[in-house]
Write a protein that holds these residues in place. Structure first.
Motif, PDB file in Angstrom:
ATOM      1  N   TYR A  12       0.751  -0.956  -0.221  1.00 16.96           N
ATOM      2  CA  TYR A  12      -0.163  -0.354  -0.225  1.00 16.96           C
ATOM      3  C   TYR A  12       1.033   1.036  -0.406  1.00 16.96           C
ATOM      4  CZ  TYR A  12      -2.758   3.627   1.965  1.00 16.96           C
ATOM      5  OH  TYR A  12      -3.443   4.697   2.228  1.00 16.96           O
ATOM      6  N   CYS A  16       1.075   4.713  -2.694  1.00 12.62           N
ATOM      7  CA  CYS A  16       1.135   5.446  -2.709  1.00 12.62           C
ATOM      8  C   CYS A  16       2.451   6.407  -2.801  1.00 12.62           C
ATOM      9  CB  CYS A  16       0.649   6.137  -0.965  1.00 12.62           C
ATOM     10  SG  CYS A  16      -1.142   5.402  -1.011  1.00 12.62           S
ATOM     11  N   ALA A  46      -0.232   8.374   3.944  1.00 10.82           N
ATOM     12  CA  ALA A  46      -0.283   6.937   3.771  1.00 10.82           C
ATOM     13  C   ALA A  46       0.231   6.369   4.551  1.00 10.82           C
ATOM     14  CB  ALA A  46       1.041   7.104   2.604  1.00 10.82           C
ATOM     15  N   ASN A  80      -7.294  11.412   1.590  1.00 11.73           N
ATOM     16  CA  ASN A  80      -7.491  10.164   1.564  1.00 11.73           C
ATOM     17  C   ASN A  80      -8.577   9.122   1.017  1.00 11.73           C
ATOM     18  OD1 ASN A  80      -7.028   9.348   4.441  1.00 11.73           O
ATOM     19  ND2 ASN A  80      -4.803   8.353   4.003  1.00 11.73           N
ATOM     20  N   ILE A  83      -8.728   6.692  -1.578  1.00  8.10           N
ATOM     21  CA  ILE A  83      -8.203   5.460  -1.362  1.00  8.10           C
ATOM     22  C   ILE A  83      -8.541   5.091  -0.317  1.00  8.10           C
ATOM     23  CG2 ILE A  83      -5.912   5.310  -1.116  1.00  8.10           C
ATOM     24  CD1 ILE A  83      -4.392   8.364  -1.997  1.00  8.10           C
ATOM     25  N   ASP A 266      -7.346   8.398  -7.505  1.00  3.98           N
ATOM     26  CA  ASP A 266      -7.385   7.359  -6.084  1.00  3.98           C
ATOM     27  C   ASP A 266      -8.066   6.279  -6.701  1.00  3.98           C
ATOM     28  OD1 ASP A 266      -7.794   9.682  -3.693  1.00  3.98           O
ATOM     29  OD2 ASP A 266      -9.844   9.717  -3.821  1.00  3.98           O
ATOM     30  N   VAL A 269      -3.864   5.113  -7.911  1.00  3.10           N
ATOM     31  CA  VAL A 269      -3.723   4.161  -6.484  1.00  3.10           C
ATOM     32  C   VAL A 269      -4.060   2.736  -6.432  1.00  3.10           C
ATOM     33  CG1 VAL A 269      -3.225   4.529  -3.721  1.00  3.10           C
ATOM     34  CG2 VAL A 269      -3.155   6.912  -5.241  1.00  3.10           C
TER      35      VAL A 269
END
Length: 286
Positions: A12, A16, A46, A80, A83, A266, A269
């Motif tokens: 992850y 990012c 993140a 975020n 995301i 988004d 990512v």
């Protein structure tokens, strides 16, 4: 390969990081901050959200809420939400059913979403307070959940591309997103330009949901068309850096107007994250 919480968190964070280092017109990246946000804001977000998203045993809604709470502590604004909404089901899918392809595992996760997932997600959305949220006749996030999170997302799919991913089994992420990343990596051997291509692919294919909410359908369509010209030219380039001046020109124009294609970012990512999960799941079967 062991796909545990540490691995999911790293995948992850890598997704990012690559997205922030890629040129994405109108969105925040290392070439230019924008919209009163900086690259450092997104890096902090993140880092704060990764442990919650990868925490073993948590349901989708719990991961979303914990991730947004952690983000608010370090960023103080909505950096975020989209995301996190997209990556939480992917993270749960990576943790479960090692015998299934990641796309099929995601479908199982989505089918198993509950009313509690909706309650936690609604709370997270209220906490993030995204711009242009508005009211809804059904499944309004300001009121108690009346159905599962999947039902709420399905009701919003026509106006929100993130909700569409829930309703469609992440069709755009596993389709357009992964396809663009694969083509870009094969063509340029550079994850940053592959990321830019995926971003422009989303931005030129669908009117960006975030732009639609803030500026209306006409402005979102204008941005989609502008992105389409650059998208076609980037795909035709053997040396993508040749397009940098034009990409930065659109970037400056959009930021000067306060136009942020946040949904396209988004989805990008999520595509980068999904690609890592798919490759890791494939490696376990060889």
């Amino acid at each position: 390969m062991t796909i545990d919480a540490a691995w999911i968190s790293r995948a992850y964070l890598d997704a990012c990081e690559i997205e922030l280092r890629s040129l994405k017109p109108g969105n925040v990246h290392i070439h230019a901050d924008g919209h009163r946000m900086t690259v450092a804001d997104f890096e902090a977000s993140a880092g704060a959200s990764a442990p919650a998203l990868a925490k073993p045993g948590l349901a989708v809604g719990e991961r979303i809420l914990e991730a947004i709470r952690a983000t608010r502590e370090v960023a103080g604004c909505n950096t975020n939400l989209g995301i996190v909404l997209l990556c939480a089901p992917l993270a749960v899918a990576a943790e479960r059913r090692p015998d299934l392809a990641i796309r099929e595992s995601v479908k199982e996760v989505l089918a198993g979403l509950t009313v509690a997932d909706a309650e936690h997600t609604f709370e997270a959305i209220r906490l993030a307070a995204p711009a242009g949220l508005g009211d809804s006749a059904e499944h309004d996030v300001r009121r108690p959940a009346t159905g599962t999170l999947l039902e709420a997302m399905a009701a919003a799919r026509a106006r929100d591309r993130i909700a569409e991913q829930y309703a469609s089994g992440f069709h755009d992420v596993f389709g357009l997103g992964l396809s663009r990343l694969a083509v870009g990596l094969a063509r340029w051997c550079d994850s940053r330009w592959a990321c830019s291509s995926a971003y422009l692919g989303f931005l030129s294919t669908f009117p960006d949901s975030h732009i639609r909410r803030k500026f209306g359908d006409q402005r979102a369509e204008e941005v989609r068309r502008a992105a389409g010209c650059l998208d076609a030219d980037l795909l035709a380039q053997s040396h993508p850096e040749a397009l940098t001046p034009r990409l930065l020109e659109l970037d400056a124009t959009l930021k000067a107007q306060g136009v942020n294609p946040g949904t396209s970012a988004d989805l990008t990512v999520a595509s980068l994250f999904a690609l890592r999960l798919e490759l890791a799941r494939g490696a376990r079967h060889h």
